[in-house]
Design an enzyme around this catalytic site. Structure first.
Site, short mmCIF file in Angstrom:
data_model
loop_
_atom_site.label_atom_id
_atom_site.label_comp_id
_atom_site.label_asym_id
_atom_site.label_seq_id
_atom_site.Cartn_x
_atom_site.Cartn_y
_atom_site.Cartn_z
CB THR A 11 -0.89 0.03 1.26
OG1 THR A 11 -0.04 -0.17 2.40
CG2 THR A 11 -1.97 -1.04 1.24
CB VAL A 14 8.58 1.64 -2.52
CG1 VAL A 14 9.44 0.61 -3.25
CG2 VAL A 14 9.39 2.91 -2.27
NE ARG A 39 -0.95 1.14 9.59
CZ ARG A 39 0.15 0.75 10.23
NH1 ARG A 39 0.11 0.55 11.52
NH2 ARG A 39 1.29 0.57 9.59
CB CYS A 130 15.98 6.85 -3.73
SG CYS A 130 15.68 7.60 -2.14
N GLY A 161 10.25 10.34 -1.42
CA GLY A 161 11.31 9.55 -0.80
C GLY A 161 11.06 9.32 0.68
NE ARG A 235 12.79 14.51 2.10
CZ ARG A 235 13.10 13.26 1.79
NH1 ARG A 235 13.07 12.83 0.53
NH2 ARG A 235 13.44 12.39 2.72
CG HIS A 242 15.50 11.64 -5.02
ND1 HIS A 242 14.28 12.11 -4.59
CD2 HIS A 242 15.86 10.67 -4.13
CE1 HIS A 242 13.91 11.45 -3.50
NE2 HIS A 242 14.84 10.56 -3.21
CG ASN A 315 11.94 9.48 -5.50
OD1 ASN A 315 11.48 10.25 -6.35
ND2 ASN A 315 11.31 9.21 -4.37
N1 LIG Z 1 10.31 6.21 -1.36
C1 LIG Z 1 11.54 6.04 -1.84
O1 LIG Z 1 12.00 6.77 -2.73
C2 LIG Z 1 12.38 4.94 -1.35
C3 LIG Z 1 13.56 4.67 -2.01
C4 LIG Z 1 14.37 3.64 -1.56
C5 LIG Z 1 13.98 2.94 -0.46
N2 LIG Z 1 12.82 3.23 0.18
C6 LIG Z 1 12.46 2.43 1.34
O2 LIG Z 1 11.33 1.63 1.04
C7 LIG Z 1 10.54 1.42 2.20
C8 LIG Z 1 9.11 1.86 1.95
O3 LIG Z 1 9.07 3.21 1.58
P1 LIG Z 1 7.73 3.93 1.08
O4 LIG Z 1 8.17 5.24 0.58
O5 LIG Z 1 6.95 3.03 0.19
O6 LIG Z 1 6.92 4.10 2.47
P2 LIG Z 1 5.35 4.30 2.71
O7 LIG Z 1 4.72 4.94 1.53
O8 LIG Z 1 5.24 4.96 4.02
O9 LIG Z 1 4.78 2.79 2.81
C9 LIG Z 1 5.13 1.94 3.86
C10 LIG Z 1 4.55 0.55 3.60
O10 LIG Z 1 4.99 -0.33 4.64
C11 LIG Z 1 3.85 -1.00 5.18
N3 LIG Z 1 4.06 -1.33 6.59
C12 LIG Z 1 4.34 -0.50 7.60
N4 LIG Z 1 4.40 -1.19 8.77
C13 LIG Z 1 4.14 -2.49 8.48
C14 LIG Z 1 4.05 -3.68 9.23
N5 LIG Z 1 4.24 -3.69 10.54
N6 LIG Z 1 3.77 -4.84 8.58
C15 LIG Z 1 3.57 -4.85 7.25
N7 LIG Z 1 3.63 -3.75 6.47
C16 LIG Z 1 3.92 -2.58 7.08
C17 LIG Z 1 2.73 0.01 5.02
O11 LIG Z 1 1.50 -0.66 5.13
P3 LIG Z 1 0.18 0.09 5.73
O12 LIG Z 1 -0.34 0.94 4.61
O13 LIG Z 1 -0.69 -1.06 6.08
O14 LIG Z 1 0.65 0.89 6.90
C18 LIG Z 1 3.02 0.52 3.61
O15 LIG Z 1 2.56 -0.41 2.67
C19 LIG Z 1 11.27 2.19 3.30
O16 LIG Z 1 12.14 1.29 3.96
C20 LIG Z 1 12.06 3.21 2.56
O17 LIG Z 1 13.19 3.65 3.28
C21 LIG Z 1 12.01 4.20 -0.24
#
Ligand SMILES: NC(=O)c1ccc[n+]([C@@H]2O[C@H](COP(=O)([O-])OP(=O)(O)OC[C@H]3O[C@@H](n4cnc5c(N)ncnc54)[C@H](OP(=O)(O)O)[C@@H]3O)[C@@H](O)[C@H]2O)c1
Length: 344
Positions: A11, A14, A39, A130, A161, A235, A242, A315
């Site tokens: 959800t 990424v 959730r 990223c 990000g 940021r 990025h 990113n």
């Molecule tokens: N965004 C980027 O550019 C980027 C780049 C490289 C790496 N990353 C890394 O990728 C990861 C995700 O980033 P994002 O940007 O996609 O974050 P995000 O939009 O906040 O999404 C977080 C995801 O993790 C799930 N989650 C959180 N707690 C959980 C749990 N206890 N059990 C199962 N699922 C859980 C959330 O599910 P719910 O919706 O159910 O809460 C949601 O699907 C992070 O580690 C981040 O550092 C991100």
């Protein structure tokens, strides 16, 4: 028979992009499972023209999963990646949890695909930060030609990000500016709308931030431990992509024309470099694209063998979801994994 793939964090920013890219690239999956926290149980997520219902990570049985694409943050990865790997799936993790573990390969396929073989030690492969991913895609071909000694980089990182809540914060604050309403800083320490924040992740003892430290450590692990790098990570109020202003010093001479030609032929790079208004890539145009865009390539006359350039990429794609899926494709291409159902 194809592979059974789990997307953990389906959800999130990424995770949603991972599902889109799996469908777009016609990844050889028989079945894709969307997982997130409690959730999100039952929440619909798109997978190409289909919809998947999210299941809960903590109740999921991974015994018939072949590939698990994790993007649910470090604490979740720390607890779950070893368990999922022990169930026989290859885990490709997007968090920073495993990146610096010497038994876990940190992979950008255009740069160090051969290192992927190291995944057998723990069953986990790490995806870089990223900002590092797009940087090393642009640096690698130049390093091969003229040996990079030092890099000075300033990043201009989009709010995506920092996750989906961060995108909501930029949107809400931007709206508040026009409607003259109070604005709240929740994800960011200061207002991000119409502003810049020179601080990403936590501060370290030496005054650098963890995001800046990650770029140093990851560039060394992926590209070359001899490269010296210093970063300032900022940021910016951009939703996706990025950008990076990169200054590079080399051991051997290299001209801007040579660098442009090398990058034009380099995997994953796209050069947009006309010395005229608009003749360069901007983050808005790179959103939704796979390439790492390189522009403004020019010689730096203040050092012996120096170049400056502007590097932009989505990113959520090259910096996260696309890179993870390219790693999975690399494992398949090199016949390093076999679908469990086929093997049975
Ligand atoms: N965004 C980027 O550019 C980027 C780049 C490289 C790496 N990353 C890394 O990728 C990861 C995700 O980033 P994002 O940007 O996609 O974050 P995000 O939009 O906040 O999404 C977080 C995801 O993790 C799930 N989650 C959180 N707690 C959980 C749990 N206890 N059990 C199962 N699922 C859980 C959330 O599910 P719910 O919706 O159910 O809460 C949601 O699907 C992070 O580690 C981040 O550092 C991100």
């Amino acid at each position: 028979m194809g592979y059974k793939v789990a997307v953990v964090g389906a959800t999130g920013n990424v995770g949603r992009e991972m599902l889109a890219i799996l469908a777009e690239r016609e990844f050889p999956a028989d079945e894709v499972v969307a997982l997130a926290s409690r959730r999100s149980q039952g929440v619909d997520v798109s997978f190409g023209d289909k919809t998947l219902k999210c299941k809960t990570l903590e109740h999921y049985d991974f015994s018939d999963i072949d590939i698990c694409l994790m993007s649910a943050g470090s604490p979740v990865s720390k607890e779950w990646s070893p368990k999922i790997a022990a169930a026989g799936a290859v885990v490709i993790d997007n968090s920073s949890c495993w990146r610096y573990d010497s038994d876990v390969p940190l992979i950008v396929p255009e740069v160090n695909a051969d290192a992927v073989a190291g995944f057998r030690k723990k069953g986990i492969i790490a995806n870089p930060n990223c900002s590092t991913a797009q940087l090393v895609v642009a640096l690698k071909p130049l390093h091969d030609k003229a040996r990079i000694t030092r890099v000075v980089v300033a990043t201009y990182q989009s709010v995506s990000g920092a996750g989906k809540e961060a995108m909501d914060e930029l949107f809400a604050q931007t709206k508040s500016v026009f409607t003259l309403e109070e604005m709240e800083n929740k994800k960011f320490p200061k207002r991000i709308a119409f502003n810049l924040i020179p601080h990403i992740d936590v501060f370290m003892e030496d005054g650098y931030t963890k995001e800046e430290w990650k770029m140093v450590a990851e560039t060394k692990k992926i590209l070359d431990p001899k490269i010296k790098l210093t970063a300032t990570c900022v940021r910016v109020p951009v939703f996706i992509s990025h950008s990076e202003a990169v200054n590079v010093e080399f051991e051997h001479p290299i001209t801007a024309d040579e660098a442009r030609d090398i990058l034009r032929n380099a995997p994953g790079c796209l050069v947009i470099d006309k010395r005229e208004p608009g003749g360069y890539a901007t983050p808005y145009e790179c959103a939704g694209e796979d390439a790492t865009y390189v522009s403004r390539i020019r010689e730096d006359a203040t050092v012996e063998n120096g170049l400056s350039m502007w590097v932009v990429s989505d990113n959520l794609r090259k910096g996260a979801a696309l890179n993870a899926i390219q790693i999975a494709e690399c494992l398949i291409k090199r016949k390093m994994i076999q679908a469990k159902r086929k093997a049975a």
